[in-house]
Scaffold this active site. Structure first.
Site, PDB file in Angstrom:
ATOM      1  N   ILE A  51       0.839  -1.207   0.000  1.00 16.03           N
ATOM      2  CA  ILE A  51       0.000   0.000   0.000  1.00 16.03           C
ATOM      3  C   ILE A  51       0.874   1.258   0.000  1.00 16.03           C
ATOM      4  CG2 ILE A  51      -1.735   1.316   1.291  1.00 16.03           C
ATOM      5  CD1 ILE A  51      -2.927  -1.388   2.211  1.00 16.03           C
ATOM      6  N   ASP A  56      11.227   2.627   5.961  1.00 20.64           N
ATOM      7  CA  ASP A  56      10.845   1.236   6.212  1.00 20.64           C
ATOM      8  C   ASP A  56      12.105   0.510   6.643  1.00 20.64           C
ATOM      9  OD1 ASP A  56       9.916  -1.555   5.924  1.00 20.64           O
ATOM     10  OD2 ASP A  56       8.243  -0.665   4.842  1.00 20.64           O
ATOM     11  N   PRO A  82       1.972  -2.389   9.386  1.00 19.15           N
ATOM     12  CA  PRO A  82       1.040  -3.260  10.110  1.00 19.15           C
ATOM     13  C   PRO A  82       1.064  -2.916  11.601  1.00 19.15           C
ATOM     14  CG  PRO A  82       3.027  -4.470   9.486  1.00 19.15           C
ATOM     15  CD  PRO A  82       3.176  -3.099   8.921  1.00 19.15           C
ATOM     16  N   ALA A 131      -4.357   2.883   8.133  1.00 10.65           N
ATOM     17  CA  ALA A 131      -3.805   1.544   8.403  1.00 10.65           C
ATOM     18  C   ALA A 131      -4.493   0.904   9.613  1.00 10.65           C
ATOM     19  CB  ALA A 131      -2.302   1.645   8.581  1.00 10.65           C
ATOM     20  N   ARG A 132      -4.022   1.192  10.811  1.00 11.44           N
ATOM     21  CA  ARG A 132      -4.646   0.678  12.026  1.00 11.44           C
ATOM     22  C   ARG A 132      -4.677   1.790  13.068  1.00 11.44           C
ATOM     23  NH1 ARG A 132      -6.542  -2.609   9.423  1.00 11.44           N
ATOM     24  NH2 ARG A 132      -6.498  -4.872   9.567  1.00 11.44           N
ATOM     25  N   ASP A 134      -8.917   7.239   8.867  1.00 14.24           N
ATOM     26  CA  ASP A 134      -9.929   6.255   8.458  1.00 14.24           C
ATOM     27  C   ASP A 134     -10.067   5.185   9.539  1.00 14.24           C
ATOM     28  OD1 ASP A 134     -11.774   5.067   6.583  1.00 14.24           O
ATOM     29  OD2 ASP A 134     -10.259   3.491   6.311  1.00 14.24           O
ATOM     30  N   GLU A 156     -12.175   1.732  17.780  1.00 13.94           N
ATOM     31  CA  GLU A 156     -13.251   1.729  16.775  1.00 13.94           C
ATOM     32  C   GLU A 156     -14.084   0.444  16.810  1.00 13.94           C
ATOM     33  OE1 GLU A 156     -10.594   1.852  13.258  1.00 13.94           O
ATOM     34  OE2 GLU A 156     -11.394  -0.089  12.700  1.00 13.94           O
ATOM     35  N   HIS A 161     -13.368   3.376   8.729  1.00 13.36           N
ATOM     36  CA  HIS A 161     -12.546   2.251   8.276  1.00 13.36           C
ATOM     37  C   HIS A 161     -13.095   1.732   6.935  1.00 13.36           C
ATOM     38  CE1 HIS A 161      -9.731  -1.145   9.830  1.00 13.36           C
ATOM     39  NE2 HIS A 161      -9.662  -1.043   8.515  1.00 13.36           N
TER      40      HIS A 161
HETATM   41  C1  COI Z   1      -7.679  -5.031   6.202  1.00 14.99           C
HETATM   42  O1  COI Z   1      -7.875  -5.686   5.170  1.00 14.99           O
HETATM   43  O2  COI Z   1      -6.664  -5.204   6.891  1.00 14.99           O
HETATM   44  C2  COI Z   1      -8.676  -4.019   6.618  1.00 14.99           C
HETATM   45  O3  COI Z   1      -8.310  -3.093   7.280  1.00 14.99           O
HETATM   46  C3  COI Z   1     -10.099  -4.220   6.200  1.00 14.99           C
HETATM   47  C4  COI Z   1     -11.139  -4.060   7.288  1.00 14.99           C
HETATM   48  C5  COI Z   1     -12.437  -4.712   6.859  1.00 14.99           C
HETATM   49  C6  COI Z   1     -10.754  -4.595   8.639  1.00 14.99           C
END
Ligand code: COI
Length: 326
Positions: free
Chosen positions: A154, A173, A204, A231-232, A256, A261, A293
């Site tokens: 990504i 990275d 990640p 991302a997260r 996002d 969440e 998300h």
């Molecule tokens: C992922 O594919 O890692 C996402 O963030 C998608 C989401 C539906 C949890």
């Protein structure tokens, strides 16, 4: 072969039907997450498919094994919601999914542009017929430096997208990628943090990346920095973000994803009391864009997520291995 698919949205159902026919399996779809309380439902199924909100703990994995499930696939790229180490220890097979990085990468660029052009404020004004310009003067990407943290699929795609805008692109990275070097300059993390006008995260969620963006790092950023996270949520300390917005150190924020969440995003909460104060508080700022998300959410990604998940269970059961095995 029988599969129980959890957290299935209506828009995924046609793909479950398509791939059930292709792989000659019986798939039952349920809309809710897998929890300890409903674990018994998996009895009689060979594999399960989950999305990102079923937390697959060691206890759940032991239960799955005991109830005869041999594999668990997640229809997501990220798999921080699964205790992979324990699964390996007890021989429960795990696989994730993949989908083209373009959807999330495009969305990231959209959030960068919306942030730089104060789009949220402009949209608010439009709703009340306020067509003034005061306070909406934006900045152009071609005179800015954008920092991309994480140059996997990504991050790499975001960099390629951005290369058409004429901005300087810095990348960080642990593993450098030759393709990225065509468009961006790899640098150490401290330099990226202190010299970029826009910073976007594409790593990640791991123990080592939890709260990667914290108060100390925000303090070292440029005044008015624009931060983007598709991302997260847990990559950014939400309290540090609030402090950064309140002190005006952060010029704009586009999220996002956000810590906490789970149980809120992807649900209709209009008539509920939402107890996550950070989400409510951050959402009201004129320079904070928050979405539920959904950067991943395109027709191409959804089909690929379902396909990968069903294909992985089929291959794990019939061949003992699969292309997306973790
Ligand atoms: C992922 O594919 O890692 C996402 O963030 C998608 C989401 C539906 C949890």
């Amino acid at each position: 072969m029988k599969i129980l698919a959890f957290e299935v949205r209506d828009d995924e159902k046609e793909y479950f039907e398509k791939y059930a026919a292709k792989y000659q399996c019986e798939i039952t779809c349920v809309p809710f997450s897998l929890t300890l309380d409903n674990l018994l439902l998996v009895q009689g199924y060979d594999g399960i498919s989950i999305l990102g909100w079923s937390s697959i703990t060691a206890e759940i994995e032991d239960g799955l094994k005991k109830l005869g499930v041999t594999c668990c696939t997640t229809r997501t790229v990220g798999y921080n919601h699964i205790d992979v180490t324990h699964a390996h220890k007890i021989g429960l097979k795990i696989a994730n999914s993949n989908y083209p990085p373009t959807g999330v990468a495009d969305y990231t660029v959209m959030l960068i542009l919306m942030s730089l052009r104060h789009y949220k404020q402009a949209m608010w004004r439009g709703h009340v017929n306020d067509y003034s310009l005061k306070g909406l003067q934006g900045r152009e990407l071609n005179e800015l430096t954008v920092g991309i943290i994480g140059t996997g699929k990504i991050g790499q795609c975001v960099i390629k997208n951005l290369s058409g805008f004429g901005c300087k692109i810095l990348a960080y990275d642990m593993y450098e990628n030759d393709e990225v070097k065509k468009y961006a300059e790899y640098t150490d993390l401290d330099s990226l943090i202190s010299s970029c006008d826009v910073i976007s995260l594409h790593t990640p969620l791991l123990d080592s990346t939890y709260h990667f963006i914290n108060n100390e790092r925000i303090q070292r950023m440029k005044d008015g920095v624009v931060l983007i996270n598709c991302a997260r949520g847990e990559l950014m300390d939400v309290d540090a973000l609030i402090q950064g917005i309140e002190s005006r150190k952060i010029g704009a924020l586009a999220l996002d994803v956000i810590e906490g969440e789970d149980g809120i995003y992807h649900e209709d909460k209009r008539t509920d009391i939402i107890s996550n104060q950070s989400i409510a508080y951050l959402r009201q700022f004129p320079n904070v864009i928050m979405t539920q998300h959904m950067a991943f959410y395109t027709n191409i990604a959804v089909e690929s997520m379902v396909k990968c998940s069903v294909e992985a269970i089929h291959d794990l059961i019939n061949k003992g291995t699969c292309a997306t095995s973790i």
